[in-house]
Design an enzyme around this catalytic site. Structure first.
Site, short mmCIF file in Angstrom:
data_model
loop_
_atom_site.label_atom_id
_atom_site.label_comp_id
_atom_site.label_asym_id
_atom_site.label_seq_id
_atom_site.Cartn_x
_atom_site.Cartn_y
_atom_site.Cartn_z
N SER A 130 0.73 -1.27 -0.14
CA SER A 130 0.02 -0.01 0.16
C SER A 130 0.88 1.29 -0.18
O SER A 130 1.91 1.13 0.35
CB SER A 130 -0.84 0.01 1.22
OG SER A 130 -1.75 -0.97 1.09
N1 SAH Z 1 -0.64 -4.35 3.90
C1 SAH Z 1 0.00 -5.10 2.90
C2 SAH Z 1 -0.92 -5.23 1.78
C3 SAH Z 1 -0.52 -6.39 0.82
S1 SAH Z 1 -1.84 -6.21 -0.61
C4 SAH Z 1 1.28 -4.36 2.54
O1 SAH Z 1 1.30 -3.10 2.45
O2 SAH Z 1 2.35 -5.07 2.04
C5 SAH Z 1 -2.85 -7.51 0.07
C6 SAH Z 1 -2.43 -8.57 0.66
O3 SAH Z 1 -3.57 -9.24 1.03
C7 SAH Z 1 -1.88 -9.45 -0.54
O4 SAH Z 1 -0.56 -10.01 -0.29
C8 SAH Z 1 -2.80 -10.64 -0.68
O5 SAH Z 1 -2.01 -11.99 -1.09
C9 SAH Z 1 -3.25 -10.87 0.58
N2 SAH Z 1 -4.62 -11.52 0.64
C10 SAH Z 1 -5.75 -11.33 -0.09
N3 SAH Z 1 -6.61 -12.23 0.19
C11 SAH Z 1 -6.30 -12.97 1.38
C12 SAH Z 1 -6.72 -14.06 2.30
N4 SAH Z 1 -7.90 -14.52 2.07
N5 SAH Z 1 -6.05 -14.42 3.33
C13 SAH Z 1 -4.82 -13.74 3.42
N6 SAH Z 1 -4.23 -12.93 2.56
C14 SAH Z 1 -5.01 -12.41 1.52
#
Ligand code: SAH
Length: 295
Positions: A130
């Site tokens: 993000s």
């Molecule tokens: N806060 C993180 C956001 C990563 S993007 C950062 O800034 O690095 C969102 C993340 O959610 C992705 O890595 C994706 O793989 C994960 N995600 C999506 N659905 C998910 C689920 N059901 N369980 C666990 N992770 C999930």
């Protein structure tokens, strides 16, 4: 070519209150052609020429001028990024400024990426880190629930950046748990954290990251004072509500194309209060198969 309504930017404040508009620019990313070579690039101008990406963006010109100014002057340092977010009113909390200074964002973005630009960035597997202003916003919304000794859950922990910030805030007596469903991201997030100021907490066990479906939360360390969800849920998962402590707060983007960052408070009597903080665009909270489709 997609029309405007089907374009998306991840980990972004979609509409912002006027005071924060200097940081409000929107990148549009084609959902289904998330190419590997985009990894590590900020989702911005320089991605425009790539084939098949169908990227289109609108921008706050002032922002891009500021970004060029930063890069042009080589002040792409973590502290300057934080000061910038403070100057433009995104960060008002000293604690949040401190933790974002303590955890160097560069350790969490792909090598060679412009770590300190206020932009989400592709990290592979159809995921993004993000934008700094979204990390700051979520930290600030959760600040009261990230006090020393408290328990925090980061669902969709991705790069591990926020999990590390949570761990610093709750300290060695607290508990910070990341849950991420892409095992490769879990592995790389642990490597990132090991290079960061949160490394001792990982070693001593107050910080952990697990592979799993975050929609189920992480019951082992429940109930949580703070739950952050880093991906947009079609609706608030019941398991996460159940794992929220009375007095606890969850920050979660909810929606599909149009998403709101919801602030969910569990009152002491167990009842739930929900308000919308702002419009955002996040990658979906979904199954691993759905996320990796077409990747
Ligand atoms: N806060 C993180 C956001 C990563 S993007 C950062 O800034 O690095 C969102 C993340 O959610 C992705 O890595 C994706 O793989 C994960 N995600 C999506 N659905 C998910 C689920 N059901 N369980 C666990 N992770 C999930």
């Amino acid at each position: 070519m997609m029309n405007l309504s089907t374009m998306i930017a991840y980990g972004y404040r979609h509409c912002t209150p006027p005071i924060k508009q200097l940081l409000n620019y929107t990148t549009f990313l084609h959902l289904h052609h998330h190419h590997h070579h985009l990894q590590g690039r900020p989702l911005s101008f320089n991605s425009l020429n790539l084939p098949n990406l169908n990227l289109l963006l609108t921008g706050n010109c002032l922002f891009f001028r500021m970004q060029r100014f930063w890069i042009g002057n080589g002040i792409n340092k973590n502290k300057q990024m934080v000061e910038h977010l403070q100057r433009y009113g995104v960060i008002s909390s000293i604690k949040v400024a401190e933790v974002m200074e303590t955890i160097d964002r560069a350790l969490f973005v792909p090598d060679g990426a412009s770590a300190y630009a206020d932009s989400p960035m592709a990290i592979g597997y159809n995921a993004t880190i993000s934008a700094p202003h979204m990390h700051a916003t979520c930290l600030q919304l959760l600040e009261q629930n990230l006090q020393p000794g408290m328990h925090a859950l980061d669902v969709g922990s991705g790069t591990g950046y926020l999990t590390a910030c949570f761990a610093i805030m709750v300290g060695p007596q607290g508990r910070a748990v990341g849950v991420e469903h892409i095992p490769e991201l879990v592995a790389s997030s642990i490597k990132n954290i090991e290079k960061s100021a949160a490394a001792p907490l990982l070693k001593e066990g107050s910080l952990s990251v697990h592979a799993g479906d975050g929609r189920q939360g992480w019951p082992e360390c429940a109930p949580y004072d703070a739950i952050h969800v880093g991906a947009a849920a079609p609706e608030i998962p019941q398991a996460l509500l159940d794992q929220l402590k009375p007095g606890g707060r969850m920050v979660i983007p909810v929606g599909n194309m149009f998403q709101d960052l919801k602030v969910v408070d569990k009152n002491m009597d167990g009842s739930i209060s929900i308000r919308s903080e702002t419009s955002v665009r996040y990658v979906p909270l979904t199954s691993r198969d759905a996320q990796l489709r077409g990747y």
